[in-house]
Scaffold this motif. Structure first.
Motif, PDB file in Angstrom:
ATOM      1  N   TYR A   6      73.028 -64.572  30.656  1.00  0.00           N
ATOM      2  CA  TYR A   6      74.388 -64.118  30.961  1.00  0.00           C
ATOM      3  C   TYR A   6      74.870 -63.241  29.818  1.00  0.00           C
ATOM      4  CZ  TYR A   6      79.501 -64.415  31.158  1.00  0.00           C
ATOM      5  OH  TYR A   6      80.835 -64.122  31.153  1.00  0.00           O
ATOM      6  N   TYR A   7      75.457 -62.094  30.171  1.00  0.00           N
ATOM      7  CA  TYR A   7      76.008 -61.212  29.150  1.00  0.00           C
ATOM      8  C   TYR A   7      77.381 -60.740  29.585  1.00  0.00           C
ATOM      9  CZ  TYR A   7      76.915 -57.113  26.295  1.00  0.00           C
ATOM     10  OH  TYR A   7      77.497 -56.204  25.450  1.00  0.00           O
ATOM     11  N   ALA A   8      78.332 -60.841  28.681  1.00  0.00           N
ATOM     12  CA  ALA A   8      79.677 -60.328  28.916  1.00  0.00           C
ATOM     13  C   ALA A   8      80.018 -59.377  27.783  1.00  0.00           C
ATOM     14  CB  ALA A   8      80.697 -61.462  28.977  1.00  0.00           C
ATOM     15  N   PRO A   9      80.320 -58.124  28.080  1.00  0.00           N
ATOM     16  CA  PRO A   9      80.667 -57.193  27.005  1.00  0.00           C
ATOM     17  C   PRO A   9      81.963 -57.564  26.303  1.00  0.00           C
ATOM     18  CG  PRO A   9      80.961 -56.173  29.148  1.00  0.00           C
ATOM     19  CD  PRO A   9      80.282 -57.483  29.387  1.00  0.00           C
ATOM     20  N   GLN A  55      79.470 -61.543  24.412  1.00  0.00           N
ATOM     21  CA  GLN A  55      78.859 -62.865  24.402  1.00  0.00           C
ATOM     22  C   GLN A  55      77.590 -62.820  25.230  1.00  0.00           C
ATOM     23  OE1 GLN A  55      81.381 -66.259  24.602  1.00  0.00           O
ATOM     24  NE2 GLN A  55      79.991 -67.415  25.910  1.00  0.00           N
ATOM     25  N   VAL A  56      76.547 -63.471  24.728  1.00  0.00           N
ATOM     26  CA  VAL A  56      75.295 -63.568  25.462  1.00  0.00           C
ATOM     27  C   VAL A  56      74.866 -65.027  25.474  1.00  0.00           C
ATOM     28  CG1 VAL A  56      73.878 -63.063  23.429  1.00  0.00           C
ATOM     29  CG2 VAL A  56      72.955 -62.645  25.724  1.00  0.00           C
ATOM     30  N   GLU A  57      74.345 -65.487  26.626  1.00  0.00           N
ATOM     31  CA  GLU A  57      73.931 -66.872  26.778  1.00  0.00           C
ATOM     32  C   GLU A  57      72.572 -66.927  27.475  1.00  0.00           C
ATOM     33  OE1 GLU A  57      76.952 -68.796  29.025  1.00  0.00           O
ATOM     34  OE2 GLU A  57      78.413 -68.783  27.401  1.00  0.00           O
ATOM     35  N   PHE A  58      71.790 -67.918  27.094  1.00  0.00           N
ATOM     36  CA  PHE A  58      70.490 -68.142  27.720  1.00  0.00           C
ATOM     37  C   PHE A  58      70.366 -69.618  28.063  1.00  0.00           C
ATOM     38  CE2 PHE A  58      66.116 -69.688  27.118  1.00  0.00           C
ATOM     39  CZ  PHE A  58      65.483 -68.998  28.134  1.00  0.00           C
ATOM     40  N   TYR A 101      69.834 -74.532  25.941  1.00  0.00           N
ATOM     41  CA  TYR A 101      70.870 -73.507  26.020  1.00  0.00           C
ATOM     42  C   TYR A 101      71.085 -72.905  24.647  1.00  0.00           C
ATOM     43  CZ  TYR A 101      75.569 -71.554  25.718  1.00  0.00           C
ATOM     44  OH  TYR A 101      76.630 -70.729  25.463  1.00  0.00           O
ATOM     45  N   GLN A 102      71.304 -71.598  24.598  1.00  0.00           N
ATOM     46  CA  GLN A 102      71.655 -70.945  23.351  1.00  0.00           C
ATOM     47  C   GLN A 102      72.625 -69.808  23.645  1.00  0.00           C
ATOM     48  OE1 GLN A 102      68.422 -70.261  20.724  1.00  0.00           O
ATOM     49  NE2 GLN A 102      69.585 -69.008  19.289  1.00  0.00           N
ATOM     50  N   GLY A 103      73.654 -69.680  22.808  1.00  0.00           N
ATOM     51  CA  GLY A 103      74.643 -68.640  23.012  1.00  0.00           C
ATOM     52  C   GLY A 103      75.128 -68.067  21.699  1.00  0.00           C
ATOM     53  N   LYS A 104      75.624 -66.833  21.773  1.00  0.00           N
ATOM     54  CA  LYS A 104      76.186 -66.187  20.591  1.00  0.00           C
ATOM     55  C   LYS A 104      77.346 -65.292  21.027  1.00  0.00           C
ATOM     56  CE  LYS A 104      73.730 -64.490  17.168  1.00  0.00           C
ATOM     57  NZ  LYS A 104      72.853 -63.614  16.314  1.00  0.00           N
ATOM     58  N   ALA A 133      83.788 -60.713  10.841  1.00  0.00           N
ATOM     59  CA  ALA A 133      83.630 -62.148  10.609  1.00  0.00           C
ATOM     60  C   ALA A 133      82.241 -62.571  11.068  1.00  0.00           C
ATOM     61  CB  ALA A 133      84.706 -62.933  11.364  1.00  0.00           C
ATOM     62  N   ASN A 134      81.923 -63.817  10.837  1.00  0.00           N
ATOM     63  CA  ASN A 134      80.628 -64.322  11.272  1.00  0.00           C
ATOM     64  C   ASN A 134      80.604 -64.530  12.778  1.00  0.00           C
ATOM     65  OD1 ASN A 134      79.525 -64.612   8.585  1.00  0.00           O
ATOM     66  ND2 ASN A 134      80.911 -66.339   8.338  1.00  0.00           N
ATOM     67  N   ASP A 135      79.411 -64.509  13.337  1.00  0.00           N
ATOM     68  CA  ASP A 135      79.267 -64.765  14.767  1.00  0.00           C
ATOM     69  C   ASP A 135      79.454 -66.251  15.051  1.00  0.00           C
ATOM     70  OD1 ASP A 135      78.697 -62.115  15.209  1.00  0.00           O
ATOM     71  OD2 ASP A 135      76.536 -62.393  15.071  1.00  0.00           O
ATOM     72  N   LEU A 136      79.937 -66.547  16.242  1.00  0.00           N
ATOM     73  CA  LEU A 136      80.036 -67.926  16.715  1.00  0.00           C
ATOM     74  C   LEU A 136      78.751 -68.220  17.480  1.00  0.00           C
ATOM     75  CD1 LEU A 136      81.721 -70.509  17.206  1.00  0.00           C
ATOM     76  CD2 LEU A 136      82.609 -69.403  19.259  1.00  0.00           C
TER      77      LEU A 136
END
Length: 195
Positions: free
Chosen positions: A13-16, A42-45, A61-64, A76-79
């Motif tokens: 899943y990718y949301a710009p 945001q990108v999720e796998f 699951y992994q997301g950023k 700032a740092n990524d979540l």
């Protein structure tokens, strides 16, 4: 994107932009969502399935989420976060465990471990026990201090009435939110219906 491999499903899943943009409705503002977006991508796998083992289920699951604000110098740092777990059913009993790790934009790391056991009394009544613990570090101006370990214990009773289901939850929490002495109890009743 979703692909079914038979023994498991994988999705990306990718949301710009993970925010809704303009707070006011588009039809009452001269600023559209497109030109007001200040959120981040945001990108999720996720991969989830039984992997050919009857009665089993496992997932990863992994997301950023990007945390730098577009159009500004602020970075700032990524979540980031990941979670994985597995469950296994044999007869009337199901056992499950999972672990999640999350790093906030301020470099606070939180790790949660959860365990549960469920017993199906009959086809309509299920009783389950759940326990989870969360440890986190708290960032200060001088050093990194470890917060209190949050502990949650709960029991759930679920009953299927056909078109309606009723769930009763009781949870006992200690050091909630990583704050020592912040204890509490909660009782919840949740109903759902099918249309």
């Amino acid at each position: 994107l979703i692909h079914n491999f038979g023994v498991a499903k994988a999705s990306i899943y990718y949301a710009p932009n993970r925010t809704t943009g303009e707070a006011t409705a588009d039809n009452t503002s001269d600023v559209t969502r497109g030109s007001a977006e200040t959120g981040n991508s945001q990108v999720e796998f996720l991969v989830d399935g039984n992997f050919g083992v009857t009665g089993a289920r496992a997932f990863y699951y992994q997301g950023k989420s990007k945390s730098d604000v577009p159009g500004t110098a602020a970075v700032a740092n990524d979540l980031t976060g990941k979670k994985y777990g597995a469950s296994y059913n044999f007869g009337q009993i199901t056992l499950a465990a999972s672990k999640s790790d999350v790093q906030s934009t301020s470099n606070i790391d939180a790790a949660t471990k959860s365990f549960s056991a469920a017993y199906a009394v009959n086809k309509d009544l299920v009783v389950s026990l759940v326990k989870s613990t969360t440890t986190a570090d708290g960032t200060t101006t001088t050093a990194t201090a470890t917060t209190a370990k949050e502990s949650l214990k709960g029991i759930n009773i679920g009953y299927n009435l056909g078109p309606f289901t009723l769930n009763t939850w009781y949870v006992d929490g200690n050091d909630v939110g990583g704050t020592a002495g912040n204890d509490g109890k909660a009782l919840m009743f949740i109903t759902t219906t099918k249309f």
